[in-house]
Each structure stands twice: as structure tokens, then as C-alpha cells.
Design a protein around this motif. Structure first.
Motif, PDB file in Angstrom:
ATOM      1  N   MET A   1      31.482  52.392  14.749  1.00 33.62           N
ATOM      2  CA  MET A   1      30.086  51.984  14.625  1.00 33.62           C
ATOM      3  C   MET A   1      29.281  52.558  15.791  1.00 33.62           C
ATOM      4  SD  MET A   1      30.056  50.006  11.880  1.00 33.62           S
ATOM      5  CE  MET A   1      28.519  49.088  11.991  1.00 33.62           C
ATOM      6  N   LYS A   2      28.039  52.934  15.494  1.00 34.61           N
ATOM      7  CA  LYS A   2      27.063  53.261  16.528  1.00 34.61           C
ATOM      8  C   LYS A   2      26.133  52.060  16.642  1.00 34.61           C
ATOM      9  CE  LYS A   2      27.110  58.246  15.621  1.00 34.61           C
ATOM     10  NZ  LYS A   2      26.314  59.418  15.182  1.00 34.61           N
ATOM     11  N   GLY A   3      26.639  50.970  17.248  1.00 37.51           N
ATOM     12  CA  GLY A   3      25.909  49.718  17.220  1.00 37.51           C
ATOM     13  C   GLY A   3      26.218  48.969  15.933  1.00 37.51           C
ATOM     14  N   PRO A   4      25.534  47.847  15.703  1.00 38.00           N
ATOM     15  CA  PRO A   4      25.863  47.008  14.547  1.00 38.00           C
ATOM     16  C   PRO A   4      25.346  47.530  13.221  1.00 38.00           C
ATOM     17  CG  PRO A   4      24.062  46.055  15.786  1.00 38.00           C
ATOM     18  CD  PRO A   4      24.526  47.233  16.579  1.00 38.00           C
ATOM     19  N   LEU A   5      24.530  48.584  13.230  1.00 39.47           N
ATOM     20  CA  LEU A   5      23.862  48.995  11.997  1.00 39.47           C
ATOM     21  C   LEU A   5      24.168  50.414  11.540  1.00 39.47           C
ATOM     22  CD1 LEU A   5      20.407  47.426  12.874  1.00 39.47           C
ATOM     23  CD2 LEU A   5      21.978  46.606  11.121  1.00 39.47           C
ATOM     24  N   ALA A   6      24.742  51.230  12.366  1.00 43.43           N
ATOM     25  CA  ALA A   6      24.952  52.634  12.021  1.00 43.43           C
ATOM     26  C   ALA A   6      26.430  53.006  12.069  1.00 43.43           C
ATOM     27  CB  ALA A   6      24.162  53.547  12.980  1.00 43.43           C
ATOM     28  N   ILE A   7      26.862  53.761  11.059  1.00 42.52           N
ATOM     29  CA  ILE A   7      28.254  54.190  10.957  1.00 42.52           C
ATOM     30  C   ILE A   7      28.417  55.575  11.583  1.00 42.52           C
ATOM     31  CG2 ILE A   7      30.132  54.708   9.352  1.00 42.52           C
ATOM     32  CD1 ILE A   7      29.305  51.803   9.319  1.00 42.52           C
ATOM     33  N   ASP A   8      29.445  55.732  12.389  1.00 45.24           N
ATOM     34  CA  ASP A   8      29.815  57.044  12.923  1.00 45.24           C
ATOM     35  C   ASP A   8      30.802  57.668  11.946  1.00 45.24           C
ATOM     36  OD1 ASP A   8      30.806  59.242  14.298  1.00 45.24           O
ATOM     37  OD2 ASP A   8      30.741  58.218  16.246  1.00 45.24           O
ATOM     38  N   ARG A   9      30.298  58.423  10.992  1.00 45.82           N
ATOM     39  CA  ARG A   9      31.128  58.934   9.903  1.00 45.82           C
ATOM     40  C   ARG A   9      32.257  59.820  10.398  1.00 45.82           C
ATOM     41  NH1 ARG A   9      28.561  59.090   4.531  1.00 45.82           N
ATOM     42  NH2 ARG A   9      26.702  57.773   4.579  1.00 45.82           N
ATOM     43  N   GLU A  10      31.977  60.692  11.345  1.00 45.61           N
ATOM     44  CA  GLU A  10      33.011  61.587  11.854  1.00 45.61           C
ATOM     45  C   GLU A  10      34.127  60.803  12.537  1.00 45.61           C
ATOM     46  OE1 GLU A  10      31.337  64.581  14.303  1.00 45.61           O
ATOM     47  OE2 GLU A  10      30.144  65.504  12.677  1.00 45.61           O
ATOM     48  N   ALA A  11      33.753  59.792  13.309  1.00 44.28           N
ATOM     49  CA  ALA A  11      34.762  58.984  13.988  1.00 44.28           C
ATOM     50  C   ALA A  11      35.587  58.177  12.982  1.00 44.28           C
ATOM     51  CB  ALA A  11      34.092  58.041  14.992  1.00 44.28           C
ATOM     52  N   VAL A  12      34.937  57.712  11.909  1.00 46.50           N
ATOM     53  CA  VAL A  12      35.656  56.979  10.869  1.00 46.50           C
ATOM     54  C   VAL A  12      36.711  57.873  10.229  1.00 46.50           C
ATOM     55  CG1 VAL A  12      35.431  55.948   8.574  1.00 46.50           C
ATOM     56  CG2 VAL A  12      33.820  55.333  10.374  1.00 46.50           C
ATOM     57  N   ALA A  13      36.295  59.063   9.815  1.00 43.69           N
ATOM     58  CA  ALA A  13      37.221  59.990   9.163  1.00 43.69           C
ATOM     59  C   ALA A  13      38.388  60.337  10.091  1.00 43.69           C
ATOM     60  CB  ALA A  13      36.479  61.251   8.743  1.00 43.69           C
ATOM     61  N   LEU A  67      35.668  42.442   1.125  1.00 36.78           N
ATOM     62  CA  LEU A  67      35.702  43.900   1.029  1.00 36.78           C
ATOM     63  C   LEU A  67      37.104  44.362   1.363  1.00 36.78           C
ATOM     64  CD1 LEU A  67      35.788  44.920   4.233  1.00 36.78           C
ATOM     65  CD2 LEU A  67      33.376  44.383   4.111  1.00 36.78           C
ATOM     66  N   ASN A  68      37.361  45.670   1.267  1.00 38.87           N
ATOM     67  CA  ASN A  68      38.616  46.212   1.787  1.00 38.87           C
ATOM     68  C   ASN A  68      38.366  47.610   2.331  1.00 38.87           C
ATOM     69  OD1 ASN A  68      39.293  48.338  -0.205  1.00 38.87           O
ATOM     70  ND2 ASN A  68      39.457  46.622  -1.640  1.00 38.87           N
ATOM     71  N   TRP A  69      39.316  48.089   3.124  1.00 41.87           N
ATOM     72  CA  TRP A  69      39.095  49.349   3.838  1.00 41.87           C
ATOM     73  C   TRP A  69      39.212  50.564   2.932  1.00 41.87           C
ATOM     74  CZ3 TRP A  69      36.295  47.971   7.385  1.00 41.87           C
ATOM     75  CH2 TRP A  69      36.564  46.874   8.187  1.00 41.87           C
ATOM     76  N   LEU A  70      39.781  50.422   1.757  1.00 44.13           N
ATOM     77  CA  LEU A  70      39.789  51.528   0.800  1.00 44.13           C
ATOM     78  C   LEU A  70      38.373  51.802   0.300  1.00 44.13           C
ATOM     79  CD1 LEU A  70      41.235  53.600  -0.974  1.00 44.13           C
ATOM     80  CD2 LEU A  70      41.685  51.770  -2.615  1.00 44.13           C
ATOM     81  N   ASP A  71      37.672  50.758  -0.113  1.00 41.12           N
ATOM     82  CA  ASP A  71      36.296  50.923  -0.581  1.00 41.12           C
ATOM     83  C   ASP A  71      35.379  51.390   0.546  1.00 41.12           C
ATOM     84  OD1 ASP A  71      36.874  50.170  -3.165  1.00 41.12           O
ATOM     85  OD2 ASP A  71      36.397  48.060  -2.841  1.00 41.12           O
ATOM     86  N   MET A  72      35.576  50.838   1.743  1.00 43.00           N
ATOM     87  CA  MET A  72      34.702  51.223   2.851  1.00 43.00           C
ATOM     88  C   MET A  72      34.916  52.679   3.226  1.00 43.00           C
ATOM     89  SD  MET A  72      33.088  48.461   3.081  1.00 43.00           S
ATOM     90  CE  MET A  72      32.119  48.477   4.580  1.00 43.00           C
ATOM     91  N   ARG A  73      36.172  53.123   3.231  1.00 44.87           N
ATOM     92  CA  ARG A  73      36.445  54.534   3.525  1.00 44.87           C
ATOM     93  C   ARG A  73      35.838  55.434   2.465  1.00 44.87           C
ATOM     94  NH1 ARG A  73      40.617  58.302   2.012  1.00 44.87           N
ATOM     95  NH2 ARG A  73      40.831  59.945   3.594  1.00 44.87           N
ATOM     96  N   ALA A  74      35.959  55.036   1.196  1.00 47.50           N
ATOM     97  CA  ALA A  74      35.436  55.865   0.114  1.00 47.50           C
ATOM     98  C   ALA A  74      33.923  56.049   0.223  1.00 47.50           C
ATOM     99  CB  ALA A  74      35.787  55.255  -1.235  1.00 47.50           C
ATOM    100  N   ALA A  75      33.229  55.078   0.814  1.00 50.93           N
ATOM    101  CA  ALA A  75      31.778  55.176   0.944  1.00 50.93           C
ATOM    102  C   ALA A  75      31.353  56.209   1.980  1.00 50.93           C
ATOM    103  CB  ALA A  75      31.206  53.813   1.311  1.00 50.93           C
ATOM    104  N   TYR A  76      32.228  56.511   2.926  1.00 46.64           N
ATOM    105  CA  TYR A  76      31.849  57.393   4.028  1.00 46.64           C
ATOM    106  C   TYR A  76      32.728  58.632   4.162  1.00 46.64           C
ATOM    107  CZ  TYR A  76      29.222  53.267   5.340  1.00 46.64           C
ATOM    108  OH  TYR A  76      28.367  52.194   5.329  1.00 46.64           O
ATOM    109  N   CYS A  77      33.906  58.604   3.554  1.00 45.60           N
ATOM    110  CA  CYS A  77      34.851  59.714   3.702  1.00 45.60           C
ATOM    111  C   CYS A  77      35.338  60.143   2.324  1.00 45.60           C
ATOM    112  CB  CYS A  77      36.035  59.289   4.576  1.00 45.60           C
ATOM    113  SG  CYS A  77      35.590  58.550   6.155  1.00 45.60           S
ATOM    114  N   ALA A  78      36.572  60.589   2.278  1.00 49.49           N
ATOM    115  CA  ALA A  78      37.153  61.065   1.030  1.00 49.49           C
ATOM    116  C   ALA A  78      37.711  59.906   0.220  1.00 49.49           C
ATOM    117  CB  ALA A  78      38.265  62.066   1.338  1.00 49.49           C
ATOM    118  N   SER A  79      38.018  60.181  -1.038  1.00 51.96           N
ATOM    119  CA  SER A  79      38.708  59.222  -1.889  1.00 51.96           C
ATOM    120  C   SER A  79      39.656  60.004  -2.790  1.00 51.96           C
ATOM    121  CB  SER A  79      37.713  58.416  -2.725  1.00 51.96           C
ATOM    122  OG  SER A  79      36.960  59.265  -3.563  1.00 51.96           O
ATOM    123  N   GLY A  80      40.634  59.315  -3.345  1.00 50.28           N
ATOM    124  CA  GLY A  80      41.566  59.968  -4.250  1.00 50.28           C
ATOM    125  C   GLY A  80      42.573  60.871  -3.581  1.00 50.28           C
ATOM    126  N   ASP A  81      42.770  60.740  -2.270  1.00 46.94           N
ATOM    127  CA  ASP A  81      43.725  61.581  -1.562  1.00 46.94           C
ATOM    128  C   ASP A  81      44.957  60.751  -1.175  1.00 46.94           C
ATOM    129  OD1 ASP A  81      42.614  59.975   0.346  1.00 46.94           O
ATOM    130  OD2 ASP A  81      41.875  61.583   1.637  1.00 46.94           O
TER     131      ASP A  81
END
Length: 287
Positions: A1-13, A67-81
Motif C-alpha cells: 500500500m501507498k498509504g491507506p488508499l493507494a495500491i503499489d501495483r509493482e510491489a504487489v506483483a 475477500l480473498n487474496w486470489l481475487d485481490m491479486r487478480a484485480a491488480y496483477c495476473a490471473s489464471g497462472d
């Protein structure tokens, strides 16, 4: 997270890649820990490697989350891998995945089960709070809270003599008529139950606890948060609720709050998910 409201997509991936590059070791280490504990049941909220470890040891397990981390990852990164396959298999291995309302659909999980909301009930202590703060009976108390993740910039709170602000952190007090929740010798859930309105981000806990305590809520929404549509739909049916894009808060916060405050509070909602979760867990654990 970049604070409580913004996602750091690169760091998540990167975090997912790094974790799953050593997937077997992570599962094995958790299996070793579980074997030493010898539990009758594992309840996961919602680390999936622990579920995979429990399955390896034939320990019954329960997933419990909106929620679960599969759905959260799919929103910001890849899915189906491969990573997604490992996460989904871990969640599917649970005896049941309990979904407290409001929750994401998770329609691919064959073990999912919807239950009612889960939240705390506070004591109404508005008169005590006003006395401690030296406020008149006509002043409205409004709580501003963005959870435990630091880093948000302070909201431009309107300087309104009819409103006294309770903020979560001292640096958020951008007006004179404000106090920090930590300075009040009152539990946070009692503060939430006692105010006239709550301003918060789009997230489960504050939304549900506002509804369960009959508090009006103004939700500041993020454009990319996967839970938001489900939170909003539920809140509109079950609470006195309004939403505002976070990006519009600088100019529209005051008007949105005034529109909410003129509405009658909704009746408190019962957090039925607590008993439902306990019953489901007890049945699986044979208690």
C-alpha cells in the motif's frame, strides 16, 4: 500500500512472485508449525499457505473473510497462472470458506458459504464525550477514520461551528474544532457508536460497525478497490449511507456530509455473522 488508499501495483506483483517462487518451503514450514501445535482446527483469515499446510496434514480448516487474496491479486496483477492455481487450490482445500456480509462473490469456490455481518457493538456515550470536550448539545460529532495504515494526506475538514471532528491521528486535525480519538479515555468502538456520522474509506470493518451501531456513514471510495461495488450495494440496503469519490473530497466533503446528517439514522443492524461463524466452526471441529 501507498498509504491507506493507494495500491503499489509493482510491489504487489513482486511480493506474490517472490512468495510463490519458494511456495513449497513456505507450505512446509507452516506444516511443521501446525504439526508441533497439533490443533483440532485451523481458522484462516485469510493466509492461504496455512490452509495448504493444513490440507497436507489432514487438519480441518475454515476460511473466514469477506475477500480473498486470489481475487485481490487478480484485480491488480495476473490471473489464471501458476500462482493463481496454487492460491485457489489452497482456498478450495478448506472445509468451508465463510463469507461475512458484505463480501465479494467468490463464485469459483465450491466451499463458500455466506453468513451475516461481523462487527463489534459499542456503548453510546455521546453525552459523556460532549461533556469531556465542552460541547453544546446541538453540536454534531463526526468521526474521521481511515484504519491502521498510515500515509494518507489529511482531509480538508470544513470549519463548521455546528460540527466537532474526532480524528484518528493528531496530524489529521486540520481545523480548530477537532480532537484526537486517542486522547479520549473511551474505547474506539464506543466513540464510533456515539457520533452522529462516520467518514471512512471503502473497507469492511468501519462500514459494518457503523451499520451495526446505527451510525450514519460517508464512504470515500477509491476507483480501483475490488470490494467497493459490493460494499456500496450492501450499505445502501442496510444502513444510512452515502458515498463520495475520494478524489472529490477536497471540494464536496462538506455538502455530502450535510446531506447525510439531515437524514434519520437507520436502526442498528444485528451482527448475526458472529453466531453463524461460531456454529459452523464448532460443527467442523466437532465441539
Amino acid at each position: 500500500m501507498k498509504g491507506p488508499l493507494a495500491i503499489d501495483r509493482e510491489a504487489v506483483a513482486a511480493a506474490y512472485r517472490d512468495f510463490h517462487a519458494d511456495w513449497e518451503r513456505h507450505v512446509a514450514s507452516r506444516a511443521d508449525a501446525l504439526a508441533s501445535l497439533r490443533p483440532d482446527l485451523l481458522v484462516s483469515n485469510i493466509p492461504y499457505a496455512s490452509l495448504a499446510a493444513a490440507a497436507r496434514l489432514s487438519i480441518p480448516a475454515v476460511g473466514l473473510c469477506c475477500l480473498n487474496w486470489l481475487d485481490m491479486r487478480a484485480a491488480y496483477c495476473a490471473s489464471g497462472d501458476r500462482i493463481a492455481e496454487q492460491i485457489e487450490a489452497a482456498y478450495q482445500s478448506a472445509a468451508v470458506f465463510l463469507q461475512p456480509a458484505p463480501h465479494m462473490p467468490m463464485t469459483y469456490l465450491g466451499n463458500r458459504r455466506s453468513i451475516g455481518p461481523i462487527g463489534r457493538i459499542g456503548a453510546r456515550r455521546g453525552d459523556e464525550m460532549r461533556a469531556r470536550l465542552g460541547l453544546g448539545a446541538g453540536q454534531r460529532l463526526v468521526l474521521v477514520t481511515f484504519g491502521g495504515v498510515p500515509g494518507a494526506h489529511a482531509l480538508p475538514l470544513p470549519q463548521d461551528p455546528d460540527i466537532f471532528w474526532i480524528v484518528q491521528h493528531r496530524w489529521e486535525a486540520t481545523v480548530a474544532n477537532a480532537a484526537c480519538a486517542a486522547d479520549l479515555p473511551i474505547p474506539f468502538i464506543d466513540i464510533l457508536a456515539s457520533v452522529d456520522a462516520v467518514i471512512a474509506k471503502d473497507g469492511y470493518s468501519t462500514l459494518v460497525e457503523a451499520a451495526c451501531n446505527g451510525a450514519r456513514m460517508l464512504m470515500l471510495t477509491r476507483p480501483d478497490w475490488p470490494e467497493t461495488p459490493f460494499l456500496v450495494e450492501w450499505a445502501e440496503r442496510n444502513s444510512r449511507f452515502s458515498s463520495l469519490p475520494y478524489a472529490s473530497a477536497d471540494k464536496a466533503l462538506g455538502a455530502a456530509l450535510r446531506g447525510l446528517l439531515v437524514q434519520e439514522p437507520a436502526p442498528p443492524l444485528e451482527p448475526t455473522g458472529i453466531d453463524e461463524a461460531v456454529e459452523a466452526i464448532a460443527m467442523i471441529a466437532h465441539l
